[in-house]
Design an enzyme around this catalytic site. Structure first.
Site, mmCIF file in Angstrom:
data_model
loop_
_atom_site.group_PDB
_atom_site.id
_atom_site.type_symbol
_atom_site.label_atom_id
_atom_site.label_comp_id
_atom_site.label_asym_id
_atom_site.label_seq_id
_atom_site.Cartn_x
_atom_site.Cartn_y
_atom_site.Cartn_z
ATOM 1 N N GLY A 128 30.607 58.031 69.759
ATOM 2 C CA GLY A 128 30.384 58.334 68.315
ATOM 3 C C GLY A 128 31.684 57.814 67.311
ATOM 4 C CD GLU A 146 27.088 56.804 73.164
ATOM 5 O OE1 GLU A 146 27.497 55.712 73.365
ATOM 6 O OE2 GLU A 146 27.851 57.121 72.058
#
Ligand code: NAD
Length: 699
Positions: A102, A125
């Site tokens: 992020g 991720e």
């Protein structure tokens, strides 16, 4: 304050300040939006710099908020990025240290980016079974090109900022003061007329996009067979290329939501957090002072001692390797040399590094050479009498404060500790074979093991690259105690009607690298035989299937004797079903059927898998009940790192949680009622209790 706000000569500086990695928790997300708003309102400001306090820009999501309401409280990351992108005043993201997940997606929403040389850039991720869910799959390809973005997103591997300096990801990569450079860039940008560049508007130029996607799919065909996330990463990037940014963004979100719920992602996240949780011991505070371990002595240069010595020297620690006899010492050293040669040949190590590692080992035939060691690891024969002699000698010679460890697999660590005058310094370090390769290390906590000894060995485990899991004292600790029940079931099943090849095929299809019979043939059937002989003496009430003993009486110890449960050809490890052994099994099963009046029958693959896996689960539940393992995730870590349990299923305890404990209990009761070996199922009270309460092992 999770976000700081300051102004510098016409530029607003928004600083993420949420130690240790400026994680994007709720306060940080809300803080960024508020600061952006404030900067828009101030007519004295022409531009904005977004930066991170401390050593990193931003490590991504705030893992402390996972599974809490804050994780889903507005503004979500997508909205924060949108606010950045829509800012009327140009935003410069200044990246140093780490910009991951992020954190990188946030930076991709800025109009300009500048990075310090050596900053780590990643969208990892996929390693948690997810994909970047805040535009990463759409903006990164527009910044660094399709081929590179595919590689970074599908593998999750970090790249250094320098290697991306020539791409549209960075307007500049700098060596000097990052903030100064960011402020200069911001002033320049502020002087330019709007609109400011937005990655969403950049085209992805790749004439051979279709071939690129095909190549990416080919690369993961085998490795990601059981994991949906890498495939979804490719699909999401492709959606953006074929149908445009907004469509790609919506599709990315859809994939993210599906992946979060997938059992594979749940398993990977469980393993990720399980590894961290395993390193924490409830009653040993994180700030417990640790002892310094600068020199190690290993006693016994056999199968285990050699591998253990390699684990330490590979991490830079000097080792004195002590043996009882010269021949054994030379054999041990030769094996170590052979191992390094093999690594060298594979190109995984250079000649100088191999020599340095070997030189860190000081061979010795004298216990006097252990006096300087801070840690002494005993790996001699598995015999309490021998261990007693060795520990009495270590106790007489080791310096005060040295940690005395035993690699015993089955002996009582408390008795071993009692051979010394310093039981508080004694701990079990149960390595797995080959010790230089296997990640798992069971740390056996004796009744008197001191807390600082535990804290020290847990830290040391990290230094040597092991996943350490604490186990209490019992026969077999966590891993071997459970595997014994699994093997016992496999033997019962061939008495009831299955054959080794069917059992192995079924559990290998479930995901184990090797079924119990192939595994036994590899390890040597004589090892289990020796353990069973001891069990017959010590626990005559426990019934064991006798087929494995028959096999050993035939001299079929496995690969090393050219035959075990299977036949082997010289120099080839391929297991061929053995007509001789299968006939013996069938005849034995028919005899038993006559005696018990329960006919030999075919077993389905699903029964085989359930009985094997639930045997692990049931014993795991007892291990939890008895406090041998502190938490279910510790058991799962043992099985994921040491026993080849399929990673995408998250370990036996998580797997049972996924099935539902009431269902597991029902199956166990069914097998107990129907099989002639039903009395072997002694269902764990902790399993029954949790099932009744609708609870899980990993609550
Ligand atoms: P091994 O027989 O290969 O090696 C034992 C070595 O210890 C031999 O080289 C022997 O010469 C030496 N030795 C015996 N007495 C000694 C003494 N008094 N002083 C110094 N050296 C002495 O055995 P191994 O398989 O390496 O097992 C060692 C220990 O590790 C055992 O406690 C075993 O239970 C445990 N263990 C073994 C495995 C495995 O897979 N082999 C796995 C985990 C733990």
């Amino acid at each position: 304050m999770a976000v700081d706000y300051a102004t510098h000569d016409g530029v607003a500086v928004i600083t993420l300040n949420n130690p240790p990695v400026n994680g994007l928790g709720h306060a940080t997300r809300a803080g960024i939006v508020a600061a952006l708003e404030r900067a828009q309102q101030d007519p004295a400001l022409a531009a904005i710099v977004l930066t991170g306090a401390g050593k990193v820009f931003c490590g991504g999501a705030d893992i402390t908020e996972f599974n809490t309401p804050k994780a889903t409280q507005a503004p979500l990351l997508g909205a924060v990025i949108q606010a950045l992108e829509q800012s009327a005043k140009p935003v410069v993201a200044a990246l140093h240290g780490v910009a991951m997940g992020g954190g990188l997606e946030l930076a991709l929403g800025a109009h300009y980016r500048i990075a310090a040389r050596g900053a780590q850039i990643a969208l990892p991720e996929v390693k948690l079974g997810l994909l970047p869910g805040a535009g990463g799959t759409q903006r990164l390809p527009r910044a660094i090109g399709l081929a590179r973005a595919l590689d970074m997103i599908v593998t999750g591997t970090p790249a250094m900022s320098d290697t991306l300096a020539q791409t549209a990801l960075f307007d500049k990569v700098v060596d000097g003061d990052l903030l100064d450079a960011a402020l200069a860039l911001a002033r320049d940008a502020g002087a330019r007329p709007a609109p400011h560049p937005r990655l969403r508007e950049r085209a992805i130029e790749q004439p051979d996009a279709a071939a690129c996607f095909q190549a990416a799919r080919d690369r993961i065909a085998v490795t990601a067979k059981h994991f949906p996330a890498p495939h979804k990463c490719i699909d999401a990037i492709e959606a953006g290329v074929l149908k445009g940014f907004d469509h790609g963004l919506a599709f990315e979100r859809e994939c993210f939501v599906a992946l979060v719920r997938s059992p594979e992602s749940r398993a990977l996240r469980h393993a990720f957090f399980g590894e961290r949780a395993a390193s924490k011991i409830a009653d040993v505070r994180a700030d417990t002072p640790t002892r310094t371990i600068a020199r190690v002595a290993v006693i016994g240069a056999g199968t285990m001692g050699g591998g253990i010595a390699m684990s330490f020297v590979n991490a830079g620690l000097p080792v004195t390797l002590i043996e009882a006899d010269e021949d054994a010492l030379q054999r041990g050293l030769a094996t170590i040399r052979k191992n390094y040669d093999a690594t060298l040949r594979k190109g995984k190590l250079d000649a100088q590094a191999a020599t340095e590692r070997l030189e860190r080992i000081t061979p010795s035939l004298s216990y006097d050479d252990l006096t300087h060691a801070d840690l002494i690891v005993e790996a001699v024969f598995e015999d309490l009498g021998v261990k007693e002699q060795v520990f009495r000698r270590i106790d007489a010679l080791a310096k005060p404060g040295a940690i005395l460890a035993s690699n015993t697999s089955t002996l009582d660590l408390n008795r071993i500790a009692a051979f010394t005058r310093r039981p508080q310094d004694v701990v079990g370090l149960h390595f797995f074979s080959p010790a230089n390769v296997m990640k798992l290390l069971e740390v056996v906590r004796g009744e008197k093991t001191a807390k600082d000894v535990l804290a020290t060995v847990m830290k040391l485990a990290k230094t040597i690259g092991k996943t350490a899991v604490v186990a209490g004292v019992c026969d077999g600790f966590i891993g071997n105690r459970m595997i014994e029940q699994y093997i016992r079931q496999s033997l019962f099943m061939i008495e009831e009607g299955a054959l080794p090849a069917q059992v192995d095929r079924a559990i290998e299809a479930f995901g184990f690298a090797m079924g119990p019979f192939r595994m036994s043939d590899l390890a040597g059937n004589d090892i289990g035989w020796a353990i069973r002989k001891r069990r017959y003496r010590e626990q005559p009430q426990h019934r064991y299937p006798t087929l494995a003993d028959r096999l050993c009486e035939m001299g079929r110890f496995g690969q090393k004797t050219g035959g075990g449960w299977y036949d082997y050809q010289a120099g080839d490890r391929t297991a061929h079903p053995s007509a001789l052994v299968d006939a013996m099994i069938v005849a034995h099963a028919q005899d038993l059927a006559k005696q018990t009046d329960i006919p030999r029958r075919e077993l389905t693959d699903s029964e085989i898998v359930e009985r094997l896996v639930y045997a692990l689960v049931n014993e795991g539940a007892k291990i939890l009940d008895e406090g041998i393992a502190a938490k279910a995730s510790d058991i799962d870590m043992v099985y994921l790192t040491g026993y080849g349990f399929p990673l995408w299923r998250g370990g036996p305890m998580l797997y049972a949680d996924t099935i539902g404990l009431a269902e597991v209990e029902r199956a166990l009761r069914r097998y107990a009622a129907q099989s002639p070996n039903g009395d072997a199922w002694d269902i764990a009270p902790g399993l029954v209790e949790r099932a009744a309460q609708g609870r899980r092992f990993n609550d």
